[in-house]
Scaffold this active site. Sequence first.
Site, PDB file in Angstrom:
ATOM      1  N   SER A   8       0.850  -1.195   0.000  1.00  0.00           N
ATOM      2  CA  SER A   8       0.000   0.000   0.000  1.00  0.00           C
ATOM      3  C   SER A   8       0.876   1.232   0.000  1.00  0.00           C
ATOM      4  O   SER A   8       1.742   1.386   0.868  1.00  0.00           O
ATOM      5  CB  SER A   8      -0.880   0.013   1.244  1.00  0.00           C
ATOM      6  OG  SER A   8      -1.367   1.323   1.458  1.00  0.00           O
ATOM      7  N   HIS A  33      -1.298  -1.689  -4.013  1.00  0.00           N
ATOM      8  CA  HIS A  33      -2.561  -1.388  -3.325  1.00  0.00           C
ATOM      9  C   HIS A  33      -2.719   0.123  -3.167  1.00  0.00           C
ATOM     10  O   HIS A  33      -1.833   0.799  -2.633  1.00  0.00           O
ATOM     11  CB  HIS A  33      -2.527  -2.080  -1.959  1.00  0.00           C
ATOM     12  CG  HIS A  33      -3.785  -2.001  -1.181  1.00  0.00           C
ATOM     13  ND1 HIS A  33      -4.834  -2.885  -1.353  1.00  0.00           N
ATOM     14  CD2 HIS A  33      -4.189  -1.148  -0.199  1.00  0.00           C
ATOM     15  CE1 HIS A  33      -5.816  -2.586  -0.512  1.00  0.00           C
ATOM     16  NE2 HIS A  33      -5.442  -1.535   0.201  1.00  0.00           N
ATOM     17  N   ASP A  35      -5.101   3.141  -1.708  1.00  0.00           N
ATOM     18  CA  ASP A  35      -6.157   3.429  -0.745  1.00  0.00           C
ATOM     19  C   ASP A  35      -6.809   4.777  -1.023  1.00  0.00           C
ATOM     20  O   ASP A  35      -6.180   5.824  -0.829  1.00  0.00           O
ATOM     21  CB  ASP A  35      -5.559   3.444   0.670  1.00  0.00           C
ATOM     22  CG  ASP A  35      -5.180   2.057   1.140  1.00  0.00           C
ATOM     23  OD1 ASP A  35      -6.058   1.179   1.155  1.00  0.00           O
ATOM     24  OD2 ASP A  35      -3.998   1.846   1.488  1.00  0.00           O
ATOM     25  N   MET A  37      -9.555   7.456   0.021  1.00  0.00           N
ATOM     26  CA  MET A  37     -10.350   7.838   1.203  1.00  0.00           C
ATOM     27  C   MET A  37     -11.007   9.194   0.977  1.00  0.00           C
ATOM     28  O   MET A  37     -10.360  10.113   0.479  1.00  0.00           O
ATOM     29  CB  MET A  37      -9.431   7.935   2.421  1.00  0.00           C
ATOM     30  CG  MET A  37      -8.656   6.670   2.688  1.00  0.00           C
ATOM     31  SD  MET A  37      -7.601   6.896   4.117  1.00  0.00           S
ATOM     32  CE  MET A  37      -6.831   5.284   4.208  1.00  0.00           C
ATOM     33  N   HIS A  66      -8.536   0.190  -3.473  1.00  0.00           N
ATOM     34  CA  HIS A  66      -9.380  -0.030  -2.295  1.00  0.00           C
ATOM     35  C   HIS A  66     -10.146   1.254  -2.006  1.00  0.00           C
ATOM     36  O   HIS A  66      -9.587   2.205  -1.465  1.00  0.00           O
ATOM     37  CB  HIS A  66      -8.451  -0.421  -1.122  1.00  0.00           C
ATOM     38  CG  HIS A  66      -9.128  -0.567   0.194  1.00  0.00           C
ATOM     39  ND1 HIS A  66      -8.420  -0.704   1.374  1.00  0.00           N
ATOM     40  CD2 HIS A  66     -10.444  -0.610   0.548  1.00  0.00           C
ATOM     41  CE1 HIS A  66      -9.271  -0.829   2.381  1.00  0.00           C
ATOM     42  NE2 HIS A  66     -10.497  -0.766   1.914  1.00  0.00           N
ATOM     43  N   MET A  68     -12.415   3.526  -0.036  1.00  0.00           N
ATOM     44  CA  MET A  68     -13.005   3.751   1.293  1.00  0.00           C
ATOM     45  C   MET A  68     -13.798   5.033   1.171  1.00  0.00           C
ATOM     46  O   MET A  68     -13.420   6.086   1.697  1.00  0.00           O
ATOM     47  CB  MET A  68     -11.889   3.858   2.353  1.00  0.00           C
ATOM     48  CG  MET A  68     -11.300   2.508   2.707  1.00  0.00           C
ATOM     49  SD  MET A  68      -9.734   2.647   3.577  1.00  0.00           S
ATOM     50  CE  MET A  68      -8.618   2.728   2.176  1.00  0.00           C
ATOM     51  N   MET A 136     -10.516  -6.518   6.358  1.00  0.00           N
ATOM     52  CA  MET A 136      -9.721  -5.494   7.038  1.00  0.00           C
ATOM     53  C   MET A 136      -9.276  -6.020   8.399  1.00  0.00           C
ATOM     54  O   MET A 136     -10.092  -6.512   9.187  1.00  0.00           O
ATOM     55  CB  MET A 136     -10.545  -4.216   7.257  1.00  0.00           C
ATOM     56  CG  MET A 136     -10.870  -3.428   6.013  1.00  0.00           C
ATOM     57  SD  MET A 136      -9.440  -2.911   5.052  1.00  0.00           S
ATOM     58  CE  MET A 136      -8.571  -1.848   6.208  1.00  0.00           C
ATOM     59  N   GLY A 141      -8.818   3.636   7.381  1.00  0.00           N
ATOM     60  CA  GLY A 141      -8.615   5.083   7.523  1.00  0.00           C
ATOM     61  C   GLY A 141      -7.164   5.508   7.647  1.00  0.00           C
ATOM     62  O   GLY A 141      -6.792   6.570   7.176  1.00  0.00           O
ATOM     63  N   PHE A 142      -6.346   4.659   8.269  1.00  0.00           N
ATOM     64  CA  PHE A 142      -4.965   5.067   8.511  1.00  0.00           C
ATOM     65  C   PHE A 142      -4.002   3.897   8.360  1.00  0.00           C
ATOM     66  O   PHE A 142      -4.359   2.765   8.710  1.00  0.00           O
ATOM     67  CB  PHE A 142      -4.825   5.647   9.931  1.00  0.00           C
ATOM     68  CG  PHE A 142      -5.684   6.858  10.149  1.00  0.00           C
ATOM     69  CD1 PHE A 142      -5.220   8.127   9.815  1.00  0.00           C
ATOM     70  CD2 PHE A 142      -6.973   6.720  10.640  1.00  0.00           C
ATOM     71  CE1 PHE A 142      -6.036   9.244   9.982  1.00  0.00           C
ATOM     72  CE2 PHE A 142      -7.792   7.834  10.807  1.00  0.00           C
ATOM     73  CZ  PHE A 142      -7.320   9.098  10.484  1.00  0.00           C
ATOM     74  N   GLY A 144      -0.267   2.090   9.399  1.00  0.00           N
ATOM     75  CA  GLY A 144       0.551   2.005  10.611  1.00  0.00           C
ATOM     76  C   GLY A 144      -0.180   1.565  11.867  1.00  0.00           C
ATOM     77  O   GLY A 144       0.315   1.792  12.975  1.00  0.00           O
ATOM     78  N   ASP A 174      -5.763  -6.766   4.957  1.00  0.00           N
ATOM     79  CA  ASP A 174      -5.213  -5.410   4.877  1.00  0.00           C
ATOM     80  C   ASP A 174      -5.163  -4.768   6.259  1.00  0.00           C
ATOM     81  O   ASP A 174      -6.198  -4.575   6.896  1.00  0.00           O
ATOM     82  CB  ASP A 174      -6.117  -4.593   3.936  1.00  0.00           C
ATOM     83  CG  ASP A 174      -5.640  -3.165   3.746  1.00  0.00           C
ATOM     84  OD1 ASP A 174      -4.556  -2.814   4.222  1.00  0.00           O
ATOM     85  OD2 ASP A 174      -6.381  -2.403   3.094  1.00  0.00           O
ATOM     86  N   GLY A 175      -3.949  -4.439   6.702  1.00  0.00           N
ATOM     87  CA  GLY A 175      -3.775  -3.685   7.948  1.00  0.00           C
ATOM     88  C   GLY A 175      -2.869  -4.381   8.935  1.00  0.00           C
ATOM     89  O   GLY A 175      -3.120  -5.504   9.347  1.00  0.00           O
ATOM     90  N   GLY A 176      -1.765  -3.723   9.282  1.00  0.00           N
ATOM     91  CA  GLY A 176      -0.878  -4.237  10.334  1.00  0.00           C
ATOM     92  C   GLY A 176      -0.097  -5.480   9.940  1.00  0.00           C
ATOM     93  O   GLY A 176       0.332  -6.243  10.808  1.00  0.00           O
TER      94      GLY A 176
END
Length: 215
Positions: A8, A33, A35, A37, A66, A68, A136, A141-142, A144, A174-176
Amino acid sequence: MSVKISPSVLTADFLTLKDDIKKLEDAGTDMLHLDVMDGIFVPNISFGVPVIRSIKRHTKLPLDVHLMIDRPHRYIKQFAEVSDFLGFHYEAGSDVAETLKEIRSYGCKACLTIKPCTPPEEIFEFLPLCDMVLVMSVEPGFGGQKFMPEALSKLSALRAEISKRGLDILLEVDGGINAETAPLAARAGADVLVAGNYVFSADDMKATVREIKSF
Ligand code: DX5
Ligand code: ZN
């Protein structure tokens, strides 16, 4: 078979992104990826079609977009022109089946995405219209944020349902994602791992991509 990686660019330095994308390509990245938003569906604003179009000019990597955004059906046509995989949120207020069909009608792969609060069973009925499903593992939204382990059982449930129905659908998370969480997600059934911060903050991006892909 190794897992696919979709870095991403959310936390990338956009002025050096061209060089970074080249490094990602050389390291065997599978897709990129992106994002999007809108500050309404999520409390953050990122970028839209013009930025994705510029990125598209500089890479052959499939673009995994993606969305959002609130009521995404309003923008499917524009984003389909610059996407290979186009995903939107189940929770975003569009007719899910119609939106998935519209994405496919433009020749894009359709991806349905669920937030951490949505049980996977709610989207089972839409699986035949999906080319990819995105789970997710953080609140959207963010970049990190910390991986939510609840995502693992959702991935397993979706993987089991996809196999039971004999469908050809990629399962993305997706995420972390990092060296600790990537193998957990892969074991739970994910075959595409999105990684933002972990890749773009690495001293050696190439090695990091290869590390994640090895799980
Ligand atoms: C969050 C985005 C993610 C994010 C991933 O809303 O959808 O794609 O950028 O970033 P990391 O890997 O840093 O959690
Ligand atoms: Zn994302």
